[in-house]
Design a protein around this motif. Sequence first.
Motif, short mmCIF file in Angstrom:
data_model
loop_
_atom_site.label_atom_id
_atom_site.label_comp_id
_atom_site.label_asym_id
_atom_site.label_seq_id
_atom_site.Cartn_x
_atom_site.Cartn_y
_atom_site.Cartn_z
N LEU A 1 -6.88 -0.34 6.13
CA LEU A 1 -5.81 -0.69 5.20
C LEU A 1 -5.29 -2.10 5.45
O LEU A 1 -5.06 -2.86 4.51
CB LEU A 1 -4.68 0.33 5.29
CG LEU A 1 -3.55 0.19 4.28
CD1 LEU A 1 -4.09 0.17 2.86
CD2 LEU A 1 -2.56 1.34 4.45
N ALA B 1 0.87 -1.18 0.00
CA ALA B 1 0.00 0.00 0.00
C ALA B 1 0.90 1.23 0.00
O ALA B 1 1.76 1.37 0.89
CB ALA B 1 -0.90 0.01 1.23
N LEU B 2 0.72 2.07 -0.99
CA LEU B 2 1.53 3.28 -1.12
C LEU B 2 0.63 4.50 -0.93
O LEU B 2 -0.49 4.53 -1.44
CB LEU B 2 2.20 3.32 -2.49
CG LEU B 2 3.02 2.08 -2.85
CD1 LEU B 2 3.53 2.18 -4.27
CD2 LEU B 2 4.14 1.88 -1.87
N ASP B 3 1.14 5.50 -0.23
CA ASP B 3 0.34 6.71 -0.01
C ASP B 3 0.43 7.62 -1.25
O ASP B 3 1.04 7.25 -2.26
CB ASP B 3 0.75 7.43 1.27
CG ASP B 3 2.13 8.04 1.23
OD1 ASP B 3 2.73 8.16 0.13
OD2 ASP B 3 2.64 8.41 2.30
N GLU B 4 -0.17 8.79 -1.14
CA GLU B 4 -0.22 9.71 -2.30
C GLU B 4 1.16 10.16 -2.77
O GLU B 4 1.31 10.59 -3.91
CB GLU B 4 -1.11 10.92 -1.99
CG GLU B 4 -0.70 11.73 -0.77
CD GLU B 4 -1.18 11.12 0.56
OE1 GLU B 4 -0.72 11.60 1.61
OE2 GLU B 4 -1.98 10.17 0.56
N ASP B 5 2.17 10.04 -1.90
CA ASP B 5 3.54 10.39 -2.29
C ASP B 5 4.36 9.16 -2.70
O ASP B 5 5.57 9.24 -2.82
CB ASP B 5 4.25 11.09 -1.12
CG ASP B 5 3.58 12.39 -0.75
OD1 ASP B 5 3.13 13.11 -1.67
OD2 ASP B 5 3.48 12.67 0.47
N SER B 6 3.68 8.02 -2.86
CA SER B 6 4.31 6.74 -3.21
C SER B 6 5.21 6.21 -2.10
O SER B 6 6.08 5.37 -2.34
CB SER B 6 5.07 6.82 -4.52
OG SER B 6 4.18 7.06 -5.58
N VAL C 1 1.11 -1.84 8.97
CA VAL C 1 0.52 -0.60 8.49
C VAL C 1 1.12 0.55 9.30
O VAL C 1 1.17 0.48 10.53
CB VAL C 1 -1.02 -0.61 8.63
CG1 VAL C 1 -1.61 0.75 8.26
CG2 VAL C 1 -1.63 -1.71 7.77
N ASP C 2 1.58 1.59 8.62
CA ASP C 2 2.15 2.75 9.27
C ASP C 2 1.12 3.34 10.24
O ASP C 2 -0.07 3.38 9.94
CB ASP C 2 2.53 3.79 8.20
CG ASP C 2 3.26 4.96 8.80
OD1 ASP C 2 2.59 5.90 9.26
OD2 ASP C 2 4.50 4.94 8.81
N ALA D 1 2.93 2.83 2.94
CA ALA D 1 1.92 3.03 3.98
C ALA D 1 1.63 1.73 4.71
O ALA D 1 1.16 1.72 5.84
CB ALA D 1 0.64 3.58 3.38
N ARG E 1 0.21 6.22 10.98
CA ARG E 1 -0.63 7.30 10.44
C ARG E 1 -1.85 6.78 9.68
O ARG E 1 -2.82 7.50 9.49
CB ARG E 1 0.18 8.20 9.51
CG ARG E 1 1.29 8.96 10.21
CD ARG E 1 2.14 9.71 9.23
NE ARG E 1 2.85 8.74 8.39
CZ ARG E 1 3.18 8.91 7.12
NH1 ARG E 1 2.90 10.02 6.51
NH2 ARG E 1 3.83 7.98 6.46
N HIS E 2 -1.79 5.51 9.25
CA HIS E 2 -2.86 4.97 8.40
C HIS E 2 -3.67 3.88 9.11
O HIS E 2 -4.57 3.30 8.50
CB HIS E 2 -2.27 4.43 7.10
CG HIS E 2 -1.48 5.45 6.35
ND1 HIS E 2 -2.07 6.53 5.72
CD2 HIS E 2 -0.15 5.59 6.15
CE1 HIS E 2 -1.14 7.27 5.15
NE2 HIS E 2 0.04 6.73 5.39
#
Length: 147
Positions: free
Chosen positions: A85, A49-54, A76-77, A57, A79-80
């Motif tokens: 997720l 799973a990659l966030d909006e900044d790649s 899972v990080d 996550a 923050r997420h």
Amino acid sequence: MFRIEAGIDRRRRDLLRSRLRESNTAASPVLAALRTSPAGREDPLHVWALDEDSALAGGLVGHTWASWLHVACLWVDARHRGAGLGSRLLARAERTARDKRDCVAARLETWDFQAPDFYRRHGYEVLCALPDYPPGVTEYTLVKRLR
């Protein structure tokens, strides 16, 4: 007379694994049949799973073998967390294992401070609880039927 040694030796480790695999295959008709079957291959299964900044996550690392999915790591990080997720990563791995690799079940290990309740909510059952591994912590082995 034998000489006993202790020490890291990757060449000997690989030789030992190979010989153990040969011995096990010779002793077990099931393992012998797996050796020539596509299900007998150990194939990695990774879901990311990659966030909006790649940036990473979350992710799941495992492998399939003998019609089973083995989940080695799911993270899972912070923050997420709480947004589903982890559930999505696990579902994707299970679906891939079941639908594309003909897996019938999944297994994993987790500690009591990690996620046993998360896995129970996703249909996993505790098969084994190993108290004090490490001291003060319980390790669980959980399984789930995929078919």
